[in-house]
Design a protein around this motif. Structure first.
Motif, PDB file in Angstrom:
ATOM      1  N   GLN A  68       0.828  -1.200   0.000  1.00 41.16           N
ATOM      2  CA  GLN A  68       0.000   0.000   0.000  1.00 41.16           C
ATOM      3  C   GLN A  68       0.872   1.264   0.000  1.00 41.16           C
ATOM      4  OE1 GLN A  68      -2.521   0.045   3.434  1.00 41.16           O
ATOM      5  NE2 GLN A  68      -4.180   1.073   2.351  1.00 41.16           N
ATOM      6  N   HIS A  69       1.923   1.267   0.807  1.00 42.90           N
ATOM      7  CA  HIS A  69       2.799   2.436   0.890  1.00 42.90           C
ATOM      8  C   HIS A  69       3.720   2.544  -0.327  1.00 42.90           C
ATOM      9  CE1 HIS A  69       2.049   4.161   4.948  1.00 42.90           C
ATOM     10  NE2 HIS A  69       1.442   2.993   5.092  1.00 42.90           N
ATOM     11  N   TYR A  70       4.005   1.437  -0.975  1.00 41.85           N
ATOM     12  CA  TYR A  70       4.815   1.470  -2.184  1.00 41.85           C
ATOM     13  C   TYR A  70       4.138   2.262  -3.291  1.00 41.85           C
ATOM     14  CZ  TYR A  70       8.877  -1.596  -1.538  1.00 41.85           C
ATOM     15  OH  TYR A  70      10.087  -2.122  -1.171  1.00 41.85           O
ATOM     16  N   LEU A  76      10.794   4.373  -4.958  1.00 42.60           N
ATOM     17  CA  LEU A  76      10.729   2.921  -5.072  1.00 42.60           C
ATOM     18  C   LEU A  76      10.018   2.472  -6.347  1.00 42.60           C
ATOM     19  CD1 LEU A  76      10.185   1.804  -1.388  1.00 42.60           C
ATOM     20  CD2 LEU A  76      12.251   1.711  -2.757  1.00 42.60           C
ATOM     21  N   ASN A  77       9.071   3.246  -6.825  1.00 44.00           N
ATOM     22  CA  ASN A  77       8.442   2.908  -8.099  1.00 44.00           C
ATOM     23  C   ASN A  77       9.419   3.053  -9.258  1.00 44.00           C
ATOM     24  OD1 ASN A  77       5.782   2.030  -7.443  1.00 44.00           O
ATOM     25  ND2 ASN A  77       5.327   4.122  -6.816  1.00 44.00           N
ATOM     26  N   ARG A  78      10.279   4.057  -9.193  1.00 45.03           N
ATOM     27  CA  ARG A  78      11.327   4.206 -10.227  1.00 45.03           C
ATOM     28  C   ARG A  78      12.318   3.041 -10.138  1.00 45.03           C
ATOM     29  NH1 ARG A  78      11.783   6.523 -14.545  1.00 45.03           N
ATOM     30  NH2 ARG A  78      13.803   7.489 -14.286  1.00 45.03           N
ATOM     31  N   VAL A  79      12.678   2.673  -8.930  1.00 49.54           N
ATOM     32  CA  VAL A  79      13.599   1.545  -8.735  1.00 49.54           C
ATOM     33  C   VAL A  79      12.989   0.274  -9.315  1.00 49.54           C
ATOM     34  CG1 VAL A  79      14.677   0.061  -6.989  1.00 49.54           C
ATOM     35  CG2 VAL A  79      14.777   2.545  -6.739  1.00 49.54           C
ATOM     36  N   PHE A 108      19.272  -5.894  -6.094  1.00 49.05           N
ATOM     37  CA  PHE A 108      17.842  -5.741  -5.833  1.00 49.05           C
ATOM     38  C   PHE A 108      17.017  -6.718  -6.661  1.00 49.05           C
ATOM     39  CE2 PHE A 108      19.461  -1.511  -4.668  1.00 49.05           C
ATOM     40  CZ  PHE A 108      18.960  -1.436  -3.386  1.00 49.05           C
ATOM     41  N   ILE A 109      15.966  -7.224  -6.039  1.00 49.79           N
ATOM     42  CA  ILE A 109      15.002  -8.083  -6.736  1.00 49.79           C
ATOM     43  C   ILE A 109      13.595  -7.612  -6.392  1.00 49.79           C
ATOM     44  CG2 ILE A 109      16.492 -10.129  -6.739  1.00 49.79           C
ATOM     45  CD1 ILE A 109      14.700 -11.210  -4.420  1.00 49.79           C
ATOM     46  N   ILE A 110      12.632  -8.084  -7.162  1.00 56.17           N
ATOM     47  CA  ILE A 110      11.230  -7.782  -6.876  1.00 56.17           C
ATOM     48  C   ILE A 110      10.526  -9.086  -6.552  1.00 56.17           C
ATOM     49  CG2 ILE A 110       9.056  -6.926  -7.809  1.00 56.17           C
ATOM     50  CD1 ILE A 110      10.652  -5.008  -9.517  1.00 56.17           C
ATOM     51  N   GLN A 111       9.800  -9.063  -5.441  1.00 56.05           N
ATOM     52  CA  GLN A 111       9.024 -10.221  -5.021  1.00 56.05           C
ATOM     53  C   GLN A 111       7.789  -9.692  -4.303  1.00 56.05           C
ATOM     54  OE1 GLN A 111      11.292 -12.843  -2.551  1.00 56.05           O
ATOM     55  NE2 GLN A 111       9.836 -14.502  -2.761  1.00 56.05           N
ATOM     56  N   ASN A 112       6.625 -10.254  -4.598  1.00 57.21           N
ATOM     57  CA  ASN A 112       5.357  -9.774  -4.024  1.00 57.21           C
ATOM     58  C   ASN A 112       5.145  -8.285  -4.300  1.00 57.21           C
ATOM     59  OD1 ASN A 112       4.755 -12.286  -2.905  1.00 57.21           O
ATOM     60  ND2 ASN A 112       5.887 -11.804  -1.044  1.00 57.21           N
ATOM     61  N   ASN A 113       5.650  -7.833  -5.426  1.00 56.64           N
ATOM     62  CA  ASN A 113       5.537  -6.432  -5.835  1.00 56.64           C
ATOM     63  C   ASN A 113       6.277  -5.483  -4.880  1.00 56.64           C
ATOM     64  OD1 ASN A 113       4.708  -4.796  -7.915  1.00 56.64           O
ATOM     65  ND2 ASN A 113       2.785  -4.241  -6.934  1.00 56.64           N
ATOM     66  N   VAL A 124      13.746  -6.474   3.000  1.00 53.14           N
ATOM     67  CA  VAL A 124      12.756  -5.689   2.279  1.00 53.14           C
ATOM     68  C   VAL A 124      13.172  -4.219   2.326  1.00 53.14           C
ATOM     69  CG1 VAL A 124      11.214  -5.330   4.259  1.00 53.14           C
ATOM     70  CG2 VAL A 124      10.287  -5.295   1.942  1.00 53.14           C
ATOM     71  N   VAL A 125      13.001  -3.533   1.208  1.00 52.29           N
ATOM     72  CA  VAL A 125      13.282  -2.103   1.162  1.00 52.29           C
ATOM     73  C   VAL A 125      12.026  -1.384   1.637  1.00 52.29           C
ATOM     74  CG1 VAL A 125      13.926  -0.153  -0.283  1.00 52.29           C
ATOM     75  CG2 VAL A 125      14.905  -2.414  -0.740  1.00 52.29           C
ATOM     76  N   VAL A 126      12.165  -0.637   2.710  1.00 55.37           N
ATOM     77  CA  VAL A 126      11.028   0.011   3.359  1.00 55.37           C
ATOM     78  C   VAL A 126      10.781   1.377   2.726  1.00 55.37           C
ATOM     79  CG1 VAL A 126      10.144   0.876   5.565  1.00 55.37           C
ATOM     80  CG2 VAL A 126      11.553  -1.190   5.511  1.00 55.37           C
TER      81      VAL A 126
END
Length: 170
Positions: A68-70, A76-79, A108-113, A124-126
């Motif tokens: 939700q905060h992402y 973080l959306n650019r990342v 960095f990887i993406i998991q669970n969006n 996790v990147v907060v």
């Protein structure tokens, strides 16, 4: 009866260098857990086949809240976009806030969006909007700076997390 228990101890002991020596009871008066094995079988204890590190935590900050905060976190959306598409060879002047991410771009990887930093552990990147909440959770036991940093390094990451921890706990 105690095969599983001994296997678990053997796994724990593998990370240490030690020497086992027999000592008669008369030679020492302090008793420890290893000198008093349980009396009789313990069927509940021996049911466990292996050791696990618990990964599911019931905390106020969970995957849904992070997702939700992402949505509102521009950085973080650019990342995430760069991870999915491709990092540029160099950052433009308008993307200098991505520099800490750019320096570690292959970790960095993406998991669970969500974005995760892979090092010795996966953190996790907060998002920026949750930094204070996470700091509050890390400080909940009134730990000092060192313990808070250790906890953070096991679970989460953001740029300058160490500085934020030092400001809070100092």
């Amino acid at each position: 009866m105690s095969t599983h228990r001994l296997q678990r101890w053997a796994i724990i002991w593998m990370s240490y260098q030690f020497e086992i020596q027999y000592r008669r009871t008369a030679d020492h008066s302090n008793a420890d857990a290893l000198s008093h094995l349980s009396c009789g079988p313990d069927p509940e204890f021996d049911k466990f086949k292996c050791c696990h590190q618990q990964e599911n935590y019931d905390t106020p900050i969970n995957v849904e809240l992070l997702q939700q905060h992402y949505k509102d976190d521009r950085v973080l959306n650019r990342v995430k976009t760069f991870i999915l598409e491709r990092w540029p060879s160099k950052l433009s002047s308008c993307d200098m806030d991505l520099l800490p991410f750019f320096r570690r771009k292959y970790a960095f990887i993406i998991q669970n969006n969500l974005v995760y930093l892979q090092s010795n552990v996966t953190q996790v990147v907060v998002p920026n909007s949750l930094h204070q909440s996470v700091l509050k959770l890390l400080h909940e036991g009134h730990w000092g700076v060192v313990k808070m940093k250790q906890l953070a390094r096991q679970h989460c990451w953001w740029h300058q997390i160490d500085d934020d921890i030092e400001k809070l706990a100092a």
